[in-house]
Design a protein around this motif. Sequence first.
Motif, PDB file in Angstrom:
ATOM      1  N   ALA A  20       0.830  -1.219   0.000  1.00 51.51           N
ATOM      2  CA  ALA A  20       0.000   0.000   0.000  1.00 51.51           C
ATOM      3  C   ALA A  20       0.857   1.257   0.000  1.00 51.51           C
ATOM      4  N   HIS A  21       0.429   2.243  -0.778  1.00 55.37           N
ATOM      5  CA  HIS A  21       1.104   3.543  -0.753  1.00 55.37           C
ATOM      6  C   HIS A  21       0.584   4.340   0.441  1.00 55.37           C
ATOM      7  N   TYR A  22       1.434   5.257   0.920  1.00 53.92           N
ATOM      8  CA  TYR A  22       1.072   6.090   2.070  1.00 53.92           C
ATOM      9  C   TYR A  22      -0.151   6.964   1.825  1.00 53.92           C
ATOM     10  N   TYR A  23      -0.544   7.143   0.572  1.00 53.24           N
ATOM     11  CA  TYR A  23      -1.705   8.000   0.281  1.00 53.24           C
ATOM     12  C   TYR A  23      -3.029   7.243   0.364  1.00 53.24           C
ATOM     13  N   GLN A  24      -2.966   5.951   0.716  1.00 44.92           N
ATOM     14  CA  GLN A  24      -4.207   5.188   0.853  1.00 44.92           C
ATOM     15  C   GLN A  24      -4.897   5.540   2.167  1.00 44.92           C
ATOM     16  N   GLY A  36       4.590   2.023   1.814  1.00 41.75           N
ATOM     17  CA  GLY A  36       5.798   2.732   1.408  1.00 41.75           C
ATOM     18  C   GLY A  36       5.564   3.800   0.384  1.00 41.75           C
ATOM     19  N   ASP A  37       6.671   4.431  -0.018  1.00 36.52           N
ATOM     20  CA  ASP A  37       6.615   5.369  -1.137  1.00 36.52           C
ATOM     21  C   ASP A  37       6.877   4.577  -2.421  1.00 36.52           C
ATOM     22  N   SER A  38       6.926   5.283  -3.534  1.00 34.37           N
ATOM     23  CA  SER A  38       7.015   4.579  -4.821  1.00 34.37           C
ATOM     24  C   SER A  38       8.253   3.693  -4.909  1.00 34.37           C
ATOM     25  N   LEU A  39       9.384   4.189  -4.408  1.00 29.01           N
ATOM     26  CA  LEU A  39      10.615   3.394  -4.487  1.00 29.01           C
ATOM     27  C   LEU A  39      10.516   2.157  -3.590  1.00 29.01           C
ATOM     28  N   SER A 108      12.673   9.065 -16.795  1.00 32.99           N
ATOM     29  CA  SER A 108      11.252   9.251 -16.491  1.00 32.99           C
ATOM     30  C   SER A 108      10.962   8.917 -15.042  1.00 32.99           C
ATOM     31  N   TYR A 109      10.211   9.812 -14.441  1.00 30.48           N
ATOM     32  CA  TYR A 109       9.704   9.615 -13.086  1.00 30.48           C
ATOM     33  C   TYR A 109       8.756   8.417 -13.143  1.00 30.48           C
ATOM     34  N   VAL A 110       8.794   7.585 -12.128  1.00 29.55           N
ATOM     35  CA  VAL A 110       8.004   6.339 -12.123  1.00 29.55           C
ATOM     36  C   VAL A 110       6.500   6.593 -12.315  1.00 29.55           C
ATOM     37  N   ASN A 111       6.040   7.815 -12.027  1.00 27.79           N
ATOM     38  CA  ASN A 111       4.626   8.172 -12.209  1.00 27.79           C
ATOM     39  C   ASN A 111       4.317   8.361 -13.698  1.00 27.79           C
ATOM     40  N   CYS A 112       4.405   7.287 -14.449  1.00 28.75           N
ATOM     41  CA  CYS A 112       4.092   7.332 -15.883  1.00 28.75           C
ATOM     42  C   CYS A 112       3.640   5.930 -16.285  1.00 28.75           C
ATOM     43  N   THR A 125      12.440   7.741  -8.935  1.00 24.38           N
ATOM     44  CA  THR A 125      11.319   8.138  -8.077  1.00 24.38           C
ATOM     45  C   THR A 125      11.755   9.419  -7.373  1.00 24.38           C
ATOM     46  N   SER A 126      10.881   9.962  -6.541  1.00 28.43           N
ATOM     47  CA  SER A 126      11.280  11.199  -5.854  1.00 28.43           C
ATOM     48  C   SER A 126      12.369  10.907  -4.810  1.00 28.43           C
ATOM     49  N   SER A 127      12.487   9.636  -4.391  1.00 28.35           N
ATOM     50  CA  SER A 127      13.524   9.269  -3.412  1.00 28.35           C
ATOM     51  C   SER A 127      14.912   9.245  -4.021  1.00 28.35           C
ATOM     52  N   ALA A 194       7.572  19.669   2.391  1.00 32.00           N
ATOM     53  CA  ALA A 194       6.887  19.597   1.091  1.00 32.00           C
ATOM     54  C   ALA A 194       7.464  18.499   0.207  1.00 32.00           C
ATOM     55  N   HIS A 195       6.595  17.953  -0.630  1.00 27.23           N
ATOM     56  CA  HIS A 195       7.004  16.961  -1.632  1.00 27.23           C
ATOM     57  C   HIS A 195       7.498  17.713  -2.868  1.00 27.23           C
ATOM     58  N   PRO A 196       8.561  17.205  -3.530  1.00 27.30           N
ATOM     59  CA  PRO A 196       9.100  17.947  -4.685  1.00 27.30           C
ATOM     60  C   PRO A 196       8.189  18.010  -5.910  1.00 27.30           C
ATOM     61  N   GLU A 197       7.006  17.382  -5.854  1.00 24.58           N
ATOM     62  CA  GLU A 197       6.040  17.568  -6.942  1.00 24.58           C
ATOM     63  C   GLU A 197       5.319  18.915  -6.803  1.00 24.58           C
ATOM     64  N   CYS A 198       5.516  19.615  -5.663  1.00 21.00           N
ATOM     65  CA  CYS A 198       4.880  20.933  -5.466  1.00 21.00           C
ATOM     66  C   CYS A 198       5.567  21.976  -6.347  1.00 21.00           C
ATOM     67  N   SER A 211      10.768  13.025  -0.601  1.00 21.44           N
ATOM     68  CA  SER A 211       9.763  12.049  -1.033  1.00 21.44           C
ATOM     69  C   SER A 211       8.866  11.730   0.163  1.00 21.44           C
ATOM     70  N   THR A 212       7.813  10.984  -0.096  1.00 23.79           N
ATOM     71  CA  THR A 212       6.866  10.662   0.971  1.00 23.79           C
ATOM     72  C   THR A 212       7.570  10.013   2.166  1.00 23.79           C
ATOM     73  N   SER A 213       8.432   9.029   1.905  1.00 24.77           N
ATOM     74  CA  SER A 213       9.146   8.367   3.014  1.00 24.77           C
ATOM     75  C   SER A 213      10.111   9.324   3.699  1.00 24.77           C
TER      76      SER A 213
HETATM   77  P1  13P Z   1       6.538   9.138  -3.736  1.00 23.31           P
HETATM   78  O1  13P Z   1       5.803   7.947  -3.269  1.00 23.31           O
HETATM   79  O2  13P Z   1       7.743   8.757  -4.543  1.00 23.31           O
HETATM   80  O3  13P Z   1       6.883  10.088  -2.662  1.00 23.31           O
HETATM   81  O4  13P Z   1       5.584   9.916  -4.778  1.00 23.31           O
HETATM   82  C1  13P Z   1       4.429  10.535  -4.395  1.00 23.31           C
HETATM   83  C2  13P Z   1       3.331  10.375  -5.343  1.00 23.31           C
HETATM   84  O5  13P Z   1       2.768  11.288  -5.862  1.00 23.31           O
HETATM   85  C3  13P Z   1       2.900   9.051  -5.631  1.00 23.31           C
HETATM   86  O6  13P Z   1       1.890   9.106  -6.508  1.00 23.31           O
END
Ligand code: 13P
Length: 309
Positions: A20-24, A36-39, A108-112, A125-127, A194-198, A211-213
């Motif tokens: 599960a991702h932390y955003y769940q 965890g985070d994406s990595l 490429s960032y894994v978010n693709c 990833t952001s990590s 802050a997360h670097p996607e900001c 990154s989230t972690s």
């Molecule tokens: P991380 O899990 O790498 O921090 O990325 C955040 C995010 O937006 C995941 O969709």
Amino acid sequence: MDLHKEIEKLKKEKNVVVLAHYYQDSDIQDVADYIGDSLGLAQQAETTSADMIAFAGVHFMAETAKLLNPDKKVVLPDLNAGCSLADSCPPDAFRKFREEHPNHVVISYVNCTAEIKALSDIICTSSNAVKIVESVPVDKKIIFAPDRNLGAYIMKKTGRDMVLWNGSCMVHEIFSREKIMRLKARYPQAEMIAHPECEEAVLLMADFVGSTSALLNYTSRSSTKEFIVSTESGIIYQMQKNNPDKVFIPAPPDNNCACNNCPHMKLNTLEKLYNCIKTGKPEIIIPDDIARKAVIPLKRMLELSAQPV
Ligand code: 13P
Ligand code: SF4
């Protein structure tokens, strides 16, 4: 029905791992074998011995797990759990963009999507983005996709010039600089993280970017007692759990909606998680020709991440 108990039972019966991702939502985080985070999630997916992976996250994350485990069943509670950032980079347009910039290394960032991964040389990833960018020889030109905010942040951190794809995340772009400034005035002791996607304007106000972690670890490490959190609000559940004596204030969006909740992540529910483990559906399927190419840059990232700095 006690869904939590039933999921635990099914996991044992069917040798299923729940990632599960932390955003769940918190109830999903509570039933996960790994959060965890994406990595971290990709690393767990790479090493799991389970027969089935139930991925509580969004589509590109489950796809990543499938790329690393082509012979295992990977299920996602809601197949519509997409990602605005991944959607901002359609394969045809990206293929053209790549052709317009020949002789560039494509990071490429894994978010693709898997299709974008198949058009890339290395994933990050952001990590690990700084480490991945720095692994590219300085005489090589770089395309960074799809997140322009993360790309700009990494350019600043590494001093490398990169051609950025103009994509972004709807959740991380919504934070209001003015409202954060007002919060900072109200909580003068608070640290802003802050997360670097900001956007850059928000990152410039931050005491810590990660990154989230990394954000989660920072809140435990720091002696500060109050934090303004500029990322998806799901992470606050673990921050609060690990630091019951600290206060976490979600950074406000620039309108009145709950936009710092990722609507894609939140499509997953405990009930859908139970159903997907029970039925083995919906399953992630990736066409072989795309999977064969997409896994190469992904494995390159995991190898580079495992190497000491
Ligand atoms: P991380 O899990 O790498 O921090 O990325 C955040 C995010 O937006 C995941 O969709
Ligand atoms: Fe995509 Fe943003 Fe949601 Fe992460 S938070 S899944 S980047 S839309």
